[in-house]
Design an enzyme around this catalytic site. Sequence first.
Site, PDB file in Angstrom:
ATOM      1  N   TYR A  20      22.486  12.654  14.423  1.00 58.83           N
ATOM      2  CA  TYR A  20      23.719  13.412  14.610  1.00 58.83           C
ATOM      3  C   TYR A  20      23.995  14.487  13.559  1.00 58.83           C
ATOM      4  O   TYR A  20      25.056  15.092  13.583  1.00 58.83           O
ATOM      5  CB  TYR A  20      24.906  12.437  14.683  1.00 58.83           C
ATOM      6  CG  TYR A  20      24.760  11.454  15.813  1.00 58.83           C
ATOM      7  CD1 TYR A  20      24.646  11.898  17.136  1.00 58.83           C
ATOM      8  CD2 TYR A  20      24.680  10.088  15.582  1.00 58.83           C
ATOM      9  CE1 TYR A  20      24.478  11.003  18.172  1.00 58.83           C
ATOM     10  CE2 TYR A  20      24.518   9.184  16.622  1.00 58.83           C
ATOM     11  CZ  TYR A  20      24.422   9.646  17.917  1.00 58.83           C
ATOM     12  OH  TYR A  20      24.252   8.757  18.944  1.00 58.83           O
TER      13      TYR A  20
ATOM     14  N   ARG B 199      18.241   6.022  29.280  1.00 61.77           N
ATOM     15  CA  ARG B 199      17.206   6.500  28.359  1.00 61.77           C
ATOM     16  C   ARG B 199      16.488   5.298  27.768  1.00 61.77           C
ATOM     17  O   ARG B 199      17.138   4.322  27.356  1.00 61.77           O
ATOM     18  CB  ARG B 199      17.830   7.334  27.240  1.00 61.77           C
ATOM     19  CG  ARG B 199      16.848   8.230  26.492  1.00 61.77           C
ATOM     20  CD  ARG B 199      17.487   8.899  25.293  1.00 61.77           C
ATOM     21  NE  ARG B 199      17.713   7.941  24.220  1.00 61.77           N
ATOM     22  CZ  ARG B 199      18.904   7.718  23.650  1.00 61.77           C
ATOM     23  NH1 ARG B 199      19.976   8.374  24.046  1.00 61.77           N
ATOM     24  NH2 ARG B 199      19.013   6.834  22.676  1.00 61.77           N
TER      25      ARG B 199
ATOM     26  N   GLY C 237      23.680   9.611  24.928  1.00 62.30           N
ATOM     27  CA  GLY C 237      24.530  10.637  24.346  1.00 62.30           C
ATOM     28  C   GLY C 237      24.381  11.976  25.047  1.00 62.30           C
ATOM     29  O   GLY C 237      23.292  12.345  25.504  1.00 62.30           O
TER      30      GLY C 237
ATOM     31  N   ASP D  96      13.998   4.076  24.787  1.00 60.50           N
ATOM     32  CA  ASP D  96      13.470   4.441  23.474  1.00 60.50           C
ATOM     33  C   ASP D  96      12.330   3.507  23.115  1.00 60.50           C
ATOM     34  O   ASP D  96      12.421   2.288  23.343  1.00 60.50           O
ATOM     35  CB  ASP D  96      14.559   4.335  22.405  1.00 60.50           C
ATOM     36  CG  ASP D  96      15.718   5.294  22.660  1.00 60.50           C
ATOM     37  OD1 ASP D  96      15.501   6.315  23.333  1.00 60.50           O
ATOM     38  OD2 ASP D  96      16.834   5.011  22.189  1.00 60.50           O
TER      39      ASP D  96
ATOM     40  N   GLU E  43      30.961   3.790  17.773  1.00 55.90           N
ATOM     41  CA  GLU E  43      30.377   5.037  18.277  1.00 55.90           C
ATOM     42  C   GLU E  43      31.439   6.001  18.819  1.00 55.90           C
ATOM     43  O   GLU E  43      31.110   6.976  19.492  1.00 55.90           O
ATOM     44  CB  GLU E  43      29.346   4.732  19.360  1.00 55.90           C
ATOM     45  CG  GLU E  43      28.132   3.971  18.863  1.00 55.90           C
ATOM     46  CD  GLU E  43      27.092   3.779  19.950  1.00 55.90           C
ATOM     47  OE1 GLU E  43      26.390   4.744  20.279  1.00 55.90           O
ATOM     48  OE2 GLU E  43      26.995   2.655  20.482  1.00 55.90           O
TER      49      GLU E  43
ATOM     50  N   SER F 150      23.359   3.705  18.634  1.00 58.88           N
ATOM     51  CA  SER F 150      23.272   4.824  17.705  1.00 58.88           C
ATOM     52  C   SER F 150      22.611   4.458  16.378  1.00 58.88           C
ATOM     53  O   SER F 150      22.882   5.067  15.350  1.00 58.88           O
ATOM     54  CB  SER F 150      24.663   5.425  17.438  1.00 58.88           C
ATOM     55  OG  SER F 150      25.138   6.109  18.576  1.00 58.88           O
TER      56      SER F 150
ATOM     57  N   ASN G  44      19.258   2.606  26.884  1.00 54.89           N
ATOM     58  CA  ASN G  44      20.619   3.106  26.730  1.00 54.89           C
ATOM     59  C   ASN G  44      21.142   3.510  28.105  1.00 54.89           C
ATOM     60  O   ASN G  44      20.630   4.437  28.718  1.00 54.89           O
ATOM     61  CB  ASN G  44      20.633   4.325  25.810  1.00 54.89           C
ATOM     62  CG  ASN G  44      20.213   3.970  24.397  1.00 54.89           C
ATOM     63  OD1 ASN G  44      21.026   3.579  23.580  1.00 54.89           O
ATOM     64  ND2 ASN G  44      18.914   4.077  24.122  1.00 54.89           N
TER      65      ASN G  44
ATOM     66  N   GLU H 158      14.586  -0.269  23.243  1.00 52.89           N
ATOM     67  CA  GLU H 158      15.880  -0.520  23.890  1.00 52.89           C
ATOM     68  C   GLU H 158      16.086   0.429  25.051  1.00 52.89           C
ATOM     69  O   GLU H 158      15.392   1.446  25.185  1.00 52.89           O
ATOM     70  CB  GLU H 158      17.022  -0.373  22.893  1.00 52.89           C
ATOM     71  CG  GLU H 158      17.181   1.018  22.302  1.00 52.89           C
ATOM     72  CD  GLU H 158      18.351   1.093  21.332  1.00 52.89           C
ATOM     73  OE1 GLU H 158      19.497   1.028  21.810  1.00 52.89           O
ATOM     74  OE2 GLU H 158      18.117   1.213  20.124  1.00 52.89           O
TER      75      GLU H 158
END
Length: 296
Positions: free
Chosen positions: A206, A245, A265, A247, A13, A137, A261, A259
Amino acid sequence: MKIAVLLGGISRERPISLKSGENVLKALKKLGHDVVPIDVDENFLEIAPKLKEFEVVFNALHGHFGEDGTVQAILDWVGVSYTGSKVLASAICFDKVMTYRVLDGYVNFPEYTIVKKPVKESPYGFPCVIKPRKEGSSIGVHICDNSNQLYNDLSEELKKYNEMMIQRYIEGRELTVSILEIGKPQILPVLELKPKRRFYDYTAKYVSGMTEFILPAPLSVEEYEKVANSSLRAFELCGCEGFARVDGILKNNVFYVLELNTIPGLTDLSDMPASAKAAGMSFEELVDAIIQTAVR
């Protein structure tokens, strides 16, 4: 304040971390801080003691080494304040199996099994999902529709990882919940993702224009409470700090956590800055709030 920003790193990443770090650097300079970027490589342990010169370290690293508790342990050893979760929470959240073990019985998540060699059968039928146990990611994630695809994708990914997860595929609404500690953990507006690909994969994340953001996600009161409560519970059970975060997938009024994070990002296309903007926060205000969580 004199602040060091860790960016780059040695994980897959790295390109995303460089973008996150550059955005953070610009924001901190606008806020009037004395900022020094540090591109982290294999020699980080040698330069780490110099971080004592800084009041705070902003960790913008993603993936292995930067997000899995390793850098956090080094920063604790140095004795410097840093943004984000500490060692244990970072290690737990970067390992999806450990995350699910901690959350088991408290929040919903898709069933899973671990494999260390390619197989042709899924315990959950098809389609199914395969993913690395420790990665971010959406790297290495595949939706497999049949036995041949499952076997071939596992064969390819197991060249890079010692083990892979096979997980039940849940088709529903993709939601991401950003949590920021402002006094206490608070949920920013929930974001619904509508990727133009089959799921929110690396390209959808991205490449500009590949995903539609719906903010705030159109949720009923009952749906919002389920999503918010599950996300906050996951944040607290895993011991997260500062910001994170969550998800997940919403299907039939059930929110399945995929998951957590611990270093979301912070690129121009990232989820957390979008949710912060929907809450009326500029990017600079978001970065400042994250810094304040480390200072406190």
